[in-house]
Structure formats: structure tokens, C-alpha cells
Design a protein around this motif. Structure first.
Motif, PDB file in Angstrom:
ATOM      1  N   THR A 168     -18.749 -40.674 -12.069  1.00 27.65           N
ATOM      2  CA  THR A 168     -17.601 -40.925 -11.501  1.00 27.65           C
ATOM      3  C   THR A 168     -16.901 -42.264 -11.877  1.00 27.65           C
ATOM      4  O   THR A 168     -15.828 -42.584 -11.849  1.00 27.65           O
ATOM      5  CB  THR A 168     -17.705 -40.919  -9.883  1.00 27.65           C
ATOM      6  N   LEU A 169     -17.898 -43.199 -12.438  1.00 30.61           N
ATOM      7  CA  LEU A 169     -17.146 -44.421 -12.960  1.00 30.61           C
ATOM      8  C   LEU A 169     -16.716 -44.490 -14.366  1.00 30.61           C
ATOM      9  O   LEU A 169     -16.257 -45.539 -14.969  1.00 30.61           O
ATOM     10  CB  LEU A 169     -18.283 -45.581 -12.642  1.00 30.61           C
ATOM     11  N   GLY A 170     -17.073 -43.376 -15.082  1.00 31.35           N
ATOM     12  CA  GLY A 170     -16.391 -42.976 -16.208  1.00 31.35           C
ATOM     13  C   GLY A 170     -17.256 -43.610 -17.470  1.00 31.35           C
ATOM     14  O   GLY A 170     -18.438 -44.057 -17.227  1.00 31.35           O
ATOM     15  N   THR A 171     -16.490 -43.955 -18.733  1.00 33.32           N
ATOM     16  CA  THR A 171     -17.207 -44.613 -19.616  1.00 33.32           C
ATOM     17  C   THR A 171     -17.660 -46.087 -19.211  1.00 33.32           C
ATOM     18  O   THR A 171     -17.212 -46.871 -18.518  1.00 33.32           O
ATOM     19  CB  THR A 171     -16.532 -44.550 -20.913  1.00 33.32           C
ATOM     20  N   PRO A 172     -18.914 -46.637 -19.808  1.00 31.38           N
ATOM     21  CA  PRO A 172     -19.226 -47.887 -19.783  1.00 31.38           C
ATOM     22  C   PRO A 172     -18.357 -49.007 -19.896  1.00 31.38           C
ATOM     23  O   PRO A 172     -17.625 -48.796 -21.077  1.00 31.38           O
ATOM     24  CB  PRO A 172     -20.708 -48.013 -20.565  1.00 31.38           C
ATOM     25  N   VAL A 173     -18.591 -49.907 -19.178  1.00 35.85           N
ATOM     26  CA  VAL A 173     -17.554 -51.212 -19.583  1.00 35.85           C
ATOM     27  C   VAL A 173     -18.174 -51.851 -20.634  1.00 35.85           C
ATOM     28  O   VAL A 173     -17.318 -52.449 -21.666  1.00 35.85           O
ATOM     29  CB  VAL A 173     -17.293 -52.116 -18.309  1.00 35.85           C
ATOM     30  N   LYS A 174     -19.348 -52.081 -20.843  1.00 37.79           N
ATOM     31  CA  LYS A 174     -20.025 -52.610 -22.055  1.00 37.79           C
ATOM     32  C   LYS A 174     -20.805 -51.371 -22.916  1.00 37.79           C
ATOM     33  O   LYS A 174     -21.196 -50.396 -22.108  1.00 37.79           O
ATOM     34  CB  LYS A 174     -20.712 -53.742 -21.845  1.00 37.79           C
ATOM     35  N   PRO A 175     -20.976 -51.576 -24.114  1.00 36.94           N
ATOM     36  CA  PRO A 175     -21.823 -50.371 -24.886  1.00 36.94           C
ATOM     37  C   PRO A 175     -23.122 -50.415 -24.171  1.00 36.94           C
ATOM     38  O   PRO A 175     -23.759 -51.501 -24.067  1.00 36.94           O
ATOM     39  CB  PRO A 175     -21.592 -50.893 -26.164  1.00 36.94           C
ATOM     40  N   GLN A 176     -23.562 -49.169 -23.985  1.00 43.09           N
ATOM     41  CA  GLN A 176     -24.960 -48.824 -23.582  1.00 43.09           C
ATOM     42  C   GLN A 176     -25.787 -48.067 -24.874  1.00 43.09           C
ATOM     43  O   GLN A 176     -25.364 -46.887 -25.002  1.00 43.09           O
ATOM     44  CB  GLN A 176     -24.943 -48.156 -22.441  1.00 43.09           C
ATOM     45  N   VAL A 177     -26.615 -48.513 -25.427  1.00 51.24           N
ATOM     46  CA  VAL A 177     -27.432 -47.926 -26.424  1.00 51.24           C
ATOM     47  C   VAL A 177     -28.762 -47.664 -26.214  1.00 51.24           C
ATOM     48  O   VAL A 177     -29.429 -48.130 -25.610  1.00 51.24           O
ATOM     49  CB  VAL A 177     -27.523 -48.996 -27.615  1.00 51.24           C
ATOM     50  N   ALA A 178     -28.675 -46.177 -26.232  1.00 51.82           N
ATOM     51  CA  ALA A 178     -29.958 -45.542 -25.918  1.00 51.82           C
ATOM     52  C   ALA A 178     -30.846 -45.672 -26.655  1.00 51.82           C
ATOM     53  O   ALA A 178     -31.009 -46.169 -27.888  1.00 51.82           O
ATOM     54  CB  ALA A 178     -29.919 -43.975 -25.808  1.00 51.82           C
ATOM     55  N   PRO A 179     -32.527 -46.072 -26.018  1.00 50.95           N
ATOM     56  CA  PRO A 179     -33.770 -46.362 -27.084  1.00 50.95           C
ATOM     57  C   PRO A 179     -33.988 -44.933 -27.978  1.00 50.95           C
ATOM     58  O   PRO A 179     -33.561 -44.082 -27.618  1.00 50.95           O
ATOM     59  CB  PRO A 179     -34.654 -46.471 -26.190  1.00 50.95           C
ATOM     60  N   VAL A 180     -34.221 -45.358 -29.072  1.00 47.59           N
ATOM     61  CA  VAL A 180     -34.576 -44.256 -30.061  1.00 47.59           C
ATOM     62  C   VAL A 180     -36.027 -43.136 -29.669  1.00 47.59           C
ATOM     63  O   VAL A 180     -36.830 -43.838 -29.415  1.00 47.59           O
ATOM     64  CB  VAL A 180     -34.698 -44.776 -31.661  1.00 47.59           C
ATOM     65  N   ALA A 181     -35.543 -42.032 -29.530  1.00 46.56           N
ATOM     66  CA  ALA A 181     -36.767 -41.013 -29.316  1.00 46.56           C
ATOM     67  C   ALA A 181     -37.745 -41.181 -30.230  1.00 46.56           C
ATOM     68  O   ALA A 181     -37.453 -41.030 -31.623  1.00 46.56           O
ATOM     69  CB  ALA A 181     -36.109 -39.859 -28.982  1.00 46.56           C
ATOM     70  N   THR A 182     -39.097 -41.443 -30.108  1.00 43.27           N
ATOM     71  CA  THR A 182     -39.910 -41.397 -30.878  1.00 43.27           C
ATOM     72  C   THR A 182     -40.706 -39.887 -31.151  1.00 43.27           C
ATOM     73  O   THR A 182     -40.007 -38.935 -30.348  1.00 43.27           O
ATOM     74  CB  THR A 182     -41.095 -42.424 -30.582  1.00 43.27           C
ATOM     75  N   SER A 183     -41.387 -39.720 -32.149  1.00 49.57           N
ATOM     76  CA  SER A 183     -42.056 -38.478 -32.194  1.00 49.57           C
ATOM     77  C   SER A 183     -42.894 -37.933 -31.151  1.00 49.57           C
ATOM     78  O   SER A 183     -43.353 -36.929 -30.826  1.00 49.57           O
ATOM     79  CB  SER A 183     -43.203 -38.430 -33.446  1.00 49.57           C
TER      80      SER A 183
END
Length: 708
Positions: free
Chosen positions: A406-421
């Protein structure tokens, strides 16, 4: 009359509110049994079985470790003894050569009449190897006195060689005695392992009859937990209705500093909570969530009891992302991967977590692997693979972030950790069934001889918040050096229970924890290597005496450390069961008495169908699910071939041993499997490949399906 009227008003108000927000009545697919009389008693029933199983497996692992170490010591001692004996034999031969050479030179000196300074005794000693009649030599005193002094050097060489031979003989005798002693100890421990094996198998057999009952009780416990969470949520909705609070739209609650009249900021951890508000009525404060949030939680509750299905989106089965997506529609449509959800919605501090928040689980080294809908009371609703359904469960320790749609898109960029094998193995709350770190890269956290074996993993008791012991204790003196078991990145923490805690992230979902330390010798964020000192044993935090509390965690879940220490690998189960202790009711048949975990069984039958179409024959199978007692039996007969009991993927129902040509490298059947089995989720592990650490062409495991 007044009380009755108020109760009727409350129920009427709740009915109105439920109608507005569309909360369906919770129902399982089958008639819901009444909650157990005591949830705690039911929980202990299943937990106690698992604690006993873990204790048995840890006890057997400890005995096996002692035997393995003794066997290695015996082999080392035997090799040293043989080397010393070979050296002694060589030294004796060299001494004999030098003595004979002296004798020959003495004879030559005698024959040529060269004077000598050697005494009579030395002369006799030198001539002994070449003379047949010592008395004859002894009678030639005149000749002896005339021998030359040129033989002194050779005499000294021969004496030195003789002394070295004597020392080598004594050393060989000492090492042979040590080897015999080590062999005797190994033999004794082998007998103890055999006895442990028999005891472990007997105890496992005695538990099998209880597992189905415990499984049913566990199901009742889960139903009770679902119902209790629903009751708490309904009580909250009732509180809103009786307080005459109409939940506002999400947009109204975004900014705590600009709330409509009548609403005040909701605070948590001393800070205002964005996306929620509060109404103060006299002495009580009522939390106010947005209408969209309440609708999402209602929809999440409507999914409880629905079966789990990998990547399923309903309406009959749900994957973890599918359940979360349904909960938040139509307000927002979540992306198709958990890793893509994180960048799109504003993260909030864990201390301000509220019902309806999207909870994403994982780690920087693993990636994001699970998602749920937050509730109060430290719980969430999630499609859980380990439980096979959409359930209410605790928020796990590997919570990565709480997101508020409900707060919408992030105020600052949020980068997800890269998925490993490795990430797939931890999907939707299902901890990987096995993990191999390589025994060459794994060491014990304390040096040999500096510790004792203390409380085992899985021991039940009220001392622990979880109801059971989540690690392995090693009593040791304060100040005893503590080492990293393998390489990783350090995180230093100071929780109340541990005092001083070092947590090491080894990547791909594997962590180790070292608690109650008297000192910490590494800084936060430090990269450490196997065997590196990280601290010292202490008794900080919730501790009854100096010891190291050591944990191994996979995907945030604690697992039995002893198999890791024994073999450099470990396993953990699904559905709350221990390795080799899975009830038949939770497995699916393949035919001919063979059984597997149901998803593995379905994939195997599809594989077998394709195999038959290719070769016109049934896929030949010799082994599938292997109970703990059968693992113990096999290990006692073939310790060099079988996995340590409690670590085999056969014990999770996700491994098979095949025959009919597949069991030989290079055959048409084996090559067909290598080319086609992965299409059905079956793989040949690298360690079993030709040239691998243990060549087993017949061994295949259910791994990551190609469709994923």
C-alpha cells in the motif's frame, strides 16, 4: 438482557464487516476435527519423536566419528610401524654389510702382515662374519697384533651402523606396539558402533508405529494453529466494528503526518508507521489498517488448507508466490518471481511489521526463496512445501524484508540478491534435503582433546524457546579457542540467549553459529577460512556453564550438526520428519514395494514410462526410500560404501538405485538416462559419475525439475 444485547450487536457488526470485506469461512477439504485439548501436548508428541530420532542419530554419528578417527589413527600407526620395520631391516642389512667389509679387510691385513691397533675383542667381532672357526682365529694372537691401523676407520663405520640398526629395531618395536594398541582400540570401537547400530535400528523400529499417529496429531496441531490465527483476526475485525471504525483507503494512510481527522499515527519501536493509523478511545488504542490490507488478509485466510503445488496459481493448488498474488489481487498483481517482488514494493523495518505485509525470505548469498502474508503474533500465511498446504506458520529466521504494497514503489531503489543455483532447493519453506560442503574444507569448531560432547541436537525441554535444542553443545574450559568450520563471511551479534554470537554465512543457504563466547576475535564482515580462530569458549547469555553452542543452519532452519562434523554434509527433512523416519502414509508407491516422496514418485513414473517406450522394458529398480534402521544395517555391513545413517537421500524418499543396464557406465541404458532423466527432474550426482569420489552409475536423485 443487556449483556445479550451487546453480544448480539457485536456479532451483527462483525457480520456486516465480514460482508464488506468478503472474509470466507475457513474450511479444510475434509471435515475439520476439533482442536486438540492441549495444543502443547500435541506439539510435544511430534516434537518428542523427532527429538528422540535426532538424539539417536546424533549418538550413532558420535560413535561413528570416534570409530572413524580411531580407524584412521590405526591405519596411520600401522603405516608408521611398517615404515619403521622396513627401515630397521634396511639398517640391519647395512650394518651387516659394514661388519662383513671390516672382517674382509681384517683378513686381508692379517694375510699381508699389516700391523693393527685394534684390540683382540674388536678383531674377533670383525672376523666373525667371515670366519668359520672363531677359536682358530683366537689362537693367532701374534698375527692379530701385527694387523695394521688402517682398519680403525672401517671399524668405527661398522660400529655406527650396528648402533643405528639397534635404534631402528627399538623404534620399530615401539611403533609396532603402538600400531597394535591402535588396532585394538579401533576393533573395540567397531564393536561399539555395531552395538550402537543395533540399538539405533531397534529404537527406530519402535518409533515407526507411532509416526502415523504423530503425523495425524501434527495435522490437528496445524489446523488448530490456523483456527487460532483466524480467531485472532476475527477478534480484530470485531474490535473495528464495535468501535465504529471504517477502514480507510490505503492512499489516506500513506503519510503518518497527514492523517484524516480522528486518526492518529500508529507507533512501533518509537517511530510512526506508514500505511497504518490508530484511534484512541479512552484508555485503549485501536490499530487501523487500510481497507485494501484487510481485504488481502481476508483473502489469504480463505486459502488456508489448500494443497501446495510447485508454481501453482489456484484455484485447487497454490505455490508460495501464487498464494501471495491471490491475496493482494485486485489491488496489485505481484511479479512472477519472488526476486522481482522485492524491488517493486516499499520495504519497512521488521520492528514495524503489520498484518498484510509481504514477507520475503532468503539471504544475500542464496537469493529470495519464499514469500508470505504477515499476521500478528510473529506468524504469517504462506503456501509451504514442507507442510504441503497453505498454512499459518511462524515467520522464519531467514526473513529478508517486509514489504508494504500500500506504500507503492520504493522511495530508494531496492535491489534483490541474485538467486544462486542452490536457491531452488529452499523454495517455499522447504529446506534442502541435503547439502555437501566437501569434507576436505570442513573442520571441527574446537581442537581435538579440548572439549567434551554435551547436549545433542533435538533434545526436548523447556530450557529452549523452540521446545528443543537447536545445536550441539561442546563443554570446554573458558578461553578455549573456537575455530570457523569452513570459509565464509562473519556477522557478530549479541542476542540475550547467546551473549556473544558469531554467525558465519558460507553461501548458498549454509550458516554456522557459535554462541556463548567469552571473546570475539573477528570483526563484523570479515572473510574467514576453515580453521581460523574466531573467538573463545565462554558462558555468556543463557548458559548453565562454559561451553560452545554450535549450530548448522540450512536456509535459516537448524539441522543436526553431527552428520556435518562426521562427513562434511548434512540433511534435513520435509513435513517435520527425520531422515528415514517418514510414515508410509506420507510416501507414494512405485510398485514392487518401492516408495518415494510423492512428487519424486510422480516424476519417476513419468520417467519409467518414457524408458519403457524407448527400450520396451520396465525400468529396473533395486532401492528407493530407505528407513533409518535399514540405513544402519547397510552401513554396518558396508561402511566404506554406504552414507552415514541419517544423511542418505534415500532416507528422504528422493533417491533410487537402478539396474538393468543403468547400473553400468557406458551402456545404452545409462547413456539414455544421462540424456533424458533431467527432463523428469532426476539427476546423477557428480560424486557418483565416472571419475567421481564414489562411482555409482546406479544411483539417481530427484533434483530440480527442468520446468522450474
Amino acid at each position: 438482557m443487556v449483556v445479550g444485547s451487546r453480544r448480539g450487536l457485536r456479532l451483527a457488526a462483525l457480520g456486516t464487516l465480514l460482508a464488506v470485506f468478503g472474509l470466507p469461512a475457513y474450511a479444510d477439504n475434509s471435515p475439520t476435527p476439533p482442536p486438540p485439548a492441549s495444543v502443547t501436548d500435541v506439539n510435544k508428541s511430534l516434537e518428542q519423536l523427532q527429538a528422540e530420532a535426532a538424539a539417536v542419530q546424533a549418538d550413532f554419528a558420535k560413535a561413528t566419528i570416534a570409530y572413524t578417527n580411531a580407524l584412521k589413527a590405526a591405519q596411520t600407526a600401522e603405516a608408521a610401524a611398517k615404515k619403521a620395520e622396513t627401515s630397521a631391516t634396511a639398517s640391519k642389512g647395512k650394518a651387516d654389510v659394514e661388519r662383513r667389509r671390516l672382517g674382509l679387510l681384517t683378513v686381508q691385513a692379517y694375510q699381508t702382515g699389516i700391523p693393527t691397533v685394534l684390540g683382540a675383542e674388536s678383531m674377533l667381532w670383525s672376523l666373525a662374519p667371515v670366519a668359520e672357526n672363531l677359536q682358530e682365529i683366537a689362537d693367532r694372537q701374534t698375527a692379530i697384533q701385527q694387523l695394521g691401523s688402517t682398519q680403525v676407520s672401517q671399524y668405527q663405520t661398522a660400529m655406527t651402523a650396528e648402533n643405528e640398526a639397534a635404534k631402528a629395531k627399538a623404534e620399530a618395536a615401539s611403533k609396532r606396539a603402538a600400531a597394535n594398541e591402535a588396532a585394538a582400540k579401533a576393533k573395540q570401537l567397531a564393536q561399539e558402533v555395531q552395538q550402537k547400530a543395533a540399538d539405533s535400528a531397534l529404537m527406530a523400529e519402535s518409533q515407526y508405529a507411532d509416526l502415523d499417529g504423530a503425523s495425524e496429531l501434527s495435522k490437528q496441531l496445524q489446523l488448530a494453529r490456523n483456527q487460532q490465527a483466524l480467531a485472532r483476526w476475527q477478534a480484530y475485525l470485531t474490535e473495528l466494528a464495535t468501535s465504529k471504525i471504517t477502514p480507510p483507503a490505503a492512499a489516506v494512510l500513506k503519510n503518518p503526518a497527514k492523517l484524516p481527522a480522528g486518526l492518529q499515527p500508529l507507533t512501533a519501536a518509537g517511530a510512526p508507521v506508514a500505511g497504518a493509523a490508530a484511534v484512541v478511545q479512552g484508555t485503549r488504542t485501536v490499530k487501523v489498517l487500510s481497507a485494501e490490507t484487510i481485504r488481502a488478509v481476508n483473502q489469504a485466510f480463505s486459502l488456508l488448507g489448500k494443497p501446495y503445488g510447485v508454481a501453482a496459481t489456484g484455484p485447487d493448488k497454490y505455490g508460495c508466490l501464487g498464494a501471495a498474488r491471490v491475496a493482494w489481487q485486485p489491488y496489485t498483481t505481484l511479479p512472477n518471481l519472488v526476486g522481482k517482488v522485492y524491488p517493486n514494493y516499499q520495504a519497512v523495518p521488521a520492528s514495524q511489521m503489520q498484518p498484510g505485509d509481504l514477507l520475503v525470505m532468503g539471504s544475500k548469498s542464496l537469493g529470495l526463496v519464499h514469500i508470505g502474508i504477515a499476521l500478528d503474533n510473529g506468524e504469517m500465511i504462506a503456501a509451504d512445501e514442507a507442510r504441503g498446504a497453505v498454512v499459518v506458520t511462524r515467520v522464519p529466521d531467514n526473513l529478508y524484508a517486509a514489504l508494504r504494497p500500500t506504500l507503492g514503489t520504493p522511495v530508494k531503489p531496492q535491489v534483490a540478491p541474485v538467486a544462486t543455483s542452490e536457491a531452488y532447493a529452499f523454495r517455499c519453506g522447504n529446506t534442502a534435503t541435503s547439502y555437501n560442503v566437501g569434507s576436505d574444507d570442513w573442520t571441527w569448531p574446537l581442537a581435538d582433546g579440548s572439549y567434551e560432547i554435551g547436549t545433542s541436537f533435538g533434545q526436548a525441554g523447556a530450557l529452549w524457546e523452540t521446545g528443543y535444542h537447536t545445536g550441539q553443545d561442546f563443554p570446554a574450559a573458558v578461553g578455549t579457542p573456537v575455530r570457523a568450520v569452513t570459509s565464509g563471511v562473519v556477522r557478530v551479534e549479541h542476542p540475550a540467549w547467546a551473549g556473544n554470537l558469531v554467525r558465519i554465512d558460507h553461501g548458498n543457504g549454509l550458516e554456522t553459529l557459535y554462541a556463548h563466547l567469552s571473546s570475539v576475535d573477528v570483526a563484523d564482515g570479515t572473510q574467514v577460512t576453515a580453521g581460523q580462530r574466531i573467538g573463545a569458549v565462554g558462558s555468556e547469555g543463557n548458559s548453565t556453564g562454559p561451553h560452545l553452542h554450535f549450530e548448522v543452519r540450512l536456509g535459516g532452519d537448524p539441522v543436526n550438526p553431527m552428520p556435518f562434523l562426521a562427513t562434511g554434509s548434512a540433511t534435513i527433512g520435509w513435513g517435520g520428519y527425520s531422515n528415514g523416519m517418514i510414515p508410509a502414509s506420507k510416501l507414494c508407491a512405485l510398485g514392487s514395494g518401492h516408495m518415494l516422496r510423492c512428487d519424486a514418485a510422480a516424476a519417476y513414473l513419468q520417467l519409467a514410462k518414457a524408458y519403457r517406450a524407448q527400450f520396451g522394458k520396465t525400468l529396473c529398480i533395486t532401492d528407493s526410500y530407505r528407513s533409518y534402521s535399514s540405513q544402519v544395517s547397510l552401513y554396518s555391513r558396508k561402511p566404506s560404501l554406504a552414507a552415514l545413517p541419517g544423511t542418505s537421500n534415500h532416507g528422504w524418499g528422493v533417491a533410487v538405485d537402478l539396474c538393468g543396464g543403468v547400473d553400468r557406465f557406458g551402456t545404452a541404458q545409462y547413456q539414455w538416462m544421462k540424456s533424458h532423466a533431467s527432463q523428469f527432474g532426476w539427476v546423477h550426482p557428480s560424486w557418483a559419475d565416472q571419475g567421481g569420489s564414489r562411482e555409482e552409475p546406479w544411483h539417481w536423485e530427484f533434483g530440480k525439475p527442468a520446468v522450474s
